[in-house]
Design an enzyme around this catalytic site. Structure first.
Site, PDB file in Angstrom:
ATOM      1  N   VAL A  55      43.361  31.570  39.352  1.00  0.00           N
ATOM      2  CA  VAL A  55      44.539  32.353  38.997  1.00  0.00           C
ATOM      3  C   VAL A  55      44.241  33.065  37.686  1.00  0.00           C
ATOM      4  O   VAL A  55      43.573  32.529  36.806  1.00  0.00           O
ATOM      5  CB  VAL A  55      45.812  31.488  38.882  1.00  0.00           C
ATOM      6  CG1 VAL A  55      46.270  31.027  40.253  1.00  0.00           C
ATOM      7  CG2 VAL A  55      45.585  30.298  37.976  1.00  0.00           C
ATOM      8  N   SER A  56      44.754  34.293  37.570  1.00  0.00           N
ATOM      9  CA  SER A  56      44.409  35.128  36.422  1.00  0.00           C
ATOM     10  C   SER A  56      45.169  34.774  35.157  1.00  0.00           C
ATOM     11  O   SER A  56      44.721  35.070  34.057  1.00  0.00           O
ATOM     12  CB  SER A  56      44.650  36.607  36.758  1.00  0.00           C
ATOM     13  OG  SER A  56      43.868  36.987  37.868  1.00  0.00           O
TER      14      SER A  56
END
Length: 210
Positions: free
Chosen positions: A9-10
């Site tokens: 996940v960023s």
């Protein structure tokens, strides 16, 4: 043989549970989840991520590496293609949740290899193209927001509130516009605008939070 889900996940606010749930809904029985939080797929190669680099040690021949899509491995064409081929050479099968793609290095048929390699190249290129499109949209959004702010605020005043008050004070004392401008380091036009319409000058400062 193990089935390992790699999730990325960023931002730290995002949750990897969705990627795990998607994989299980697609029929994967996950033995282990390895995940990176708040890591960019554009600027950070898989081998340089805190958890991503573990995959290179953990995965063994016969294991299955599951990812939501190839963009979880990276959004750089060269990095993604190199990574997938590295794992295939180790005998690892890479499978995606989206589209149900399988990348397996076991095939020896040249036509199957060509189709597989072309698909890897296409998916990796798509991941990079999507990343670049997102960045461009973000840049355009920032530029548009700045334009809207400028249109609302107008040109930022070259003076602050104390300087404005000094201009008015000097003008009341009979100091010429050109002399005020020279002393305060302003253009003659800016001084003239303040003297001619002090209320508008104050409003301009307020729009810029001054």
């Amino acid at each position: 043989m193990a089935t390992i889900l790699y999730a990325r996940v960023s931002t730290v606010e995002q949750n990897i549970d969705i990627q795990k749930a998607q994989a299980e809904s697609a029929g994967f029985q996950i033995d282990e989840v390895i995940a990176d939080h708040g890591v960019s797929g554009v600027s950070t190669a898989l081998a340089d991520r805190p958890e991503g680099k573990r995959l290179f040690d953990v995965l063994r021949r016969g294991d299955v590496l599951v990812v939501r899509w190839v963009d979880r491995l990276g959004r750089n064409y060269q990095d993604v293609t190199d990574t997938i081929r590295h794992f295939m050479r180790k005998g690892v099968v890479i499978r995606t949740v989206i589209n149900g793609l399988t990348f397996d290095g076991a095939t020896t048929d040249p036509m199957q290899e060509a189709v597989r390699d072309a698909l890897i190249a296409f998916m990796a290129a798509t991941a990079q193209a999507q990343a670049e499109a997102i960045k461009e949209a973000q840049r355009a959004g920032i530029a548009a927001a700045r334009e809207n702010i400028t249109a609302y605020r107008g040109r930022k005043p070259s003076y602050d509130r104390p300087t404005l008050e000094r201009i008015l004070e000097m003008n009341r004392n009979g100091v010429a516009t050109l002399a005020i401008a020279k002393e305060l380091g302003l253009s003659r036009g800016a001084v003239r605008r303040v003297i001619d319409n002090p209320d508008e000058a104050v409003k301009a400062l307020e729009k810029w939070g001054a």
